[in-house]
Motif scaffolding. Sequence first.
Motif, PDB file in Angstrom:
ATOM      1  N   LYS A  37       0.847  -1.192   0.000  1.00  0.00           N
ATOM      2  CA  LYS A  37       0.000   0.000   0.000  1.00  0.00           C
ATOM      3  C   LYS A  37       0.886   1.247   0.000  1.00  0.00           C
ATOM      4  O   LYS A  37       1.858   1.334   0.741  1.00  0.00           O
ATOM      5  CB  LYS A  37      -0.915   0.001   1.220  1.00  0.00           C
ATOM      6  N   GLU A  39       1.724   4.703   1.070  1.00  0.00           N
ATOM      7  CA  GLU A  39       1.408   5.472   2.282  1.00  0.00           C
ATOM      8  C   GLU A  39       2.026   6.862   2.190  1.00  0.00           C
ATOM      9  O   GLU A  39       2.987   7.173   2.888  1.00  0.00           O
ATOM     10  CB  GLU A  39       1.940   4.744   3.523  1.00  0.00           C
ATOM     11  N   ASN A  46      -6.990   4.233  -1.913  1.00  0.00           N
ATOM     12  CA  ASN A  46      -6.003   3.174  -1.719  1.00  0.00           C
ATOM     13  C   ASN A  46      -5.366   2.758  -3.029  1.00  0.00           C
ATOM     14  O   ASN A  46      -6.058   2.404  -3.980  1.00  0.00           O
ATOM     15  CB  ASN A  46      -6.644   1.958  -1.060  1.00  0.00           C
TER      16      ASN A  46
END
Length: 156
Positions: A37, A39, A46
């Motif tokens: 993911k 970040e 997402n």
Amino acid sequence: MKTYNTIIILITGISLYSCNQNSSKEESTLIFQKGVKIENNNFTGNAYLEMLINSDSINRNSVGSVTFEPGARTNWHSHPNGQIIVAIDGEGYYQEKGSPKRILKKGDAVKCPANIPHWHGASENSEFIQIAITSRVSGPTEWLDAVNDKEYKSDE
């Protein structure tokens, strides 16, 4: 009662088999791993990155597979040497500043011009997977403002 139990067992077995078949089919259609993911504040929603090739002193191109969940997108950004995006699954969007938004589907390819602000990501109702090929010869990506909902939903 024996017939009823047999029917329940049969339906349960078929359901479990179907779930396993769908799961296997979905996993087998992925070309690359989903990745980790992302970040940072350069994305809305997402998104996941699987780095395939890191640039080095000889080959200054990086290649990554990016998976956007529905509605996820990059901020506006530009690349000093441009970028190439290849859609490999789902439905996504691509837009250059001042141009209409384009719909991207599996097999589409986009050559993002150097130093032109643009964004890309998934459509509202579909995941989007892309391969991003980015030259690192003249410096890093310049990240700009987030793509707001009005810009994202606009056809212009």
